[in-house]
Motif scaffolding. Structure first.
Motif: not given
Length: 385
Positions: A356-385
């Motif tokens: 909208k012309g307000e402010g400056r362009a944001p810095q590229p966003l990296g991969d958001p930090p997801v806690p280890e206990e909240m990580r899942y694979d495509a089948r719904g299983k936790r990564a730690e399992e």
């Protein structure tokens, strides 16, 4: 083993619906012996308790009526008034005994089966007046059991009466040496207590009959396995109908969910298999809410609606799967994902302001930090399992 009209064995206990239907039709466990015992004991107890007063009241009525004057006898109006007074006095004298008998008659069904009035039980049925059905009932096993019960009751009560009269033998013989009034009073007491003793024999008979009637009633209401299955279909609905209802409910929920996508602030994607639409309202406070989520075909639809309404699509596979598997639609995200989602929303809000012309362009966003206990694979299983 009992069988139904189709020849199937009734091995299953009656369901609540079967019990309710039987009660509506007037089918409850009843014991005539229990009702008889209540009425007999109530009546004899009433005679013992109210007998002296009742005797005096009846004696007064006899004097009142036998001393009728000639004027009253030949005057219609006076005779009617005399009769009314006599009937009224007799009714008041008998009232306590009648009330006690009524209470005893009501108490018996209350103890066993409760009070029940069923219009269906009063409806005429063909099998009740069918002579063939009547002959079958007369020579059935139930009729034989009733006959044996009647013989056993007679023998029990007769034996009890003999024992009681034998015990009162000396008292009865002594009455012959007494004056009329004392002899009558003694005879009244002896007869009342004798009848009470014999009536107590009905308690033993009722104690045997009540469990038997409960057993017979329970046996009569037993169901076959097929009847239980049919009832479940009737009460819960047929599987195909239930499946169709669930399908319609899912379609309605999906339609409402897709209508909410244009209100989202961002759609986080897998980027192919998962899509999650989030909205954050700073005025209401609280955490961001999931407006829609989907996988595969539904995820593609969410992305199409988001593009049509110029909603930013952010590829973040770990975060998309974490929100999808942990948060339901219209619910807030879990606290473990606050930081990751806050970074995403900050980036999206800053990007909108820059466009909208307000402010400056944001810095590229990296991969958001997801806690280890909240990580899942495509089948719904936790990564730690």
């Amino acid at each position: 083993m009992a069988e139904n009209e189709n020849g199937q064995e009734r091995t299953e206990e009656a369901t609540p619906r079967r019990l309710e239907k039987a009660r509506e039709e007037g089918q409850v466990a009843r014991s005539r012996e229990l009702a008889t015992a209540f009425v007999l004991l109530g009546g004899v107890s009433g005679l013992i308790g109210f007998g002296p007063g009742l005797g005096r009241a009846l004696a007064d009525q006899m004097r009142f009526n036998f001393s009728l004057s000639r004027d009253v006898a030949f005057d219609t109006s006076l005779a009617v008034a005399h009769l009314g007074a006599s009937v009224s006095a007799a009714a008041w004298a008998l009232m306590p005994l009648l009330v006690l008998l009524a209470l005893a008659g009501i108490a018996a069904p209350l103890v066993m089966g409760g009070v029940l009035f069923s219009s269906k039980a009063l409806m005429p049925k063909g099998n009740r007046i069918n002579p063939l059905s009547g002959f079958k009932r007369m020579f059935s096993m139930n009729a034989l059991v009733e006959l044996l019960k009647a013989i056993a009751k007679f023998l029990l009560l007769a034996g009890l009466a003999v024992v009681i009269i034998t015990g009162l033998e000396q008292r009865l013989l002594a009455m012959g040496l007494q004056a009329l009034e004392p002899a009558l009073a003694a005879a009244w007491q002896a007869a009342a207590w004798a009848v009470l003793g014999v009536s107590c024999g009905m308690i033993l008979i009722a104690a045997i009959d009540v469990p038997w009637q409960l057993f017979e009633h329970k046996k009569k209401l037993k169901m076959s396995f097929q009847e239980v299955k049919e009832e479940m279909k009737d009460t819960e609905g047929k599987p195909e109908v239930k499946g169709r209802i669930r399908q319609l409910q899912r379609e309605m929920a999906r339609r409402r969910m897709m209508e909410a996508v244009p209100q989202a602030d961002v759609v986080i994607t897998n980027p192919e298999h998962f899509s999650v639409a989030l909205r954050y309202d700073p005025d209401k406070g609280g955490a961001p809410v999931v407006l829609a989520k989907g996988v595969d075909h539904l995820a593609l639809k969410i992305r199409e609606v988001a593009k049509a309404h110029d909603i930013y699509l952010l590829p973040a596979p770990q975060l998309a799967r974490a929100i999808y598997f942990t948060t339901e639609v219209d619910h807030e995200i879990p606290s473990q994902l606050y930081l990751a989602v806050a970074q995403v929303l900050a980036y999206v809000f800053q990007l909108k302001a820059w466009r909208k012309g307000e402010g400056r362009a944001p810095q590229p966003l990296g991969d958001p930090p997801v806690p280890e206990e909240m990580r899942y694979d495509a089948r719904g299983k936790r990564a730690e399992e």
